[in-house]
Scaffold this motif. Sequence first.
Motif: not given
Length: 295
Positions: A264-279
Amino acid sequence: MSERTDTATEAFVAHRNLLFTVAYEMLGSAADAEDVLQETWLRWTGVDLDEIENQRAYLVRITTRQALSRLRTLGRRKESYVGPWLPEPLLTAPDVAEDVELADNVSMAMLLVLETLAPTERAVFVLREVFDLDYDEIANAVDKTPAAVRQIAHRARAHVAARRPRGVVSPAEARGALAAFQRAVETGELQDLLDILAPDVVLLGDGGGVVQAVLRPVTGAEKVGRVLAAGLGKMAEGTLLPAQVNGYPALVLRFDGEVDTVLAVRIDDGLITGLYAVRNPEKLSHMDKETALRR
């Protein structure tokens, strides 16, 4: 089955999806939310229904109290958790995405913000901001006075506002970011992805000590890019497909049909600010069947 039991069952079933959503928002764990619902049901069956004016409010009160108790236990478990702890992802139905406010509040990014609240603050915020309960109802649920609840709500609201994603992210933005990630995996070319990483992007991986994942947050586009580049070859051996996770577009990596990673991703102002990889395999059991969430 007695008429009274029938009535209790009907009321519980009618509100079950709402109660699950309350518990999940408070806990970030579907497994623990299910346990809370079991405990709620056991207490509900012992209630004199003739004394209850508002069954929905009473059920929410029981669920909140059970979730608060579970949240404190969960906090102790997280202290010994191996690596970053991420919320348990849910495969959600399209109607969750259509409720923009609900989707925003159950997103992975928002659940991580809620993790920074104290247990009672989290309960008050969820009940007030997500489910729009009045202060008297919340006070009954958390054993505080309405005046105290107002203060807690104000404090929690300010805390969340300072940390939540800047503005509601459109599904199109999330899909675009994830499409760039998918292209990078399929072609081995990382540049499309790097172009939409914010300079201060953070990558979190949750393997729970069971499977391999980054053991601490990786910060900065260059460092995140290196980590992703190292994993592209392995990811290309699996099947990477889009899915609706916690109300937003996400990617699901499968090997031989089995879910390996939810991204999953978090996006702020059009850019990815968070990448969340659940394994962590223990957190992927709700990815094979849609979960109904309700407000």
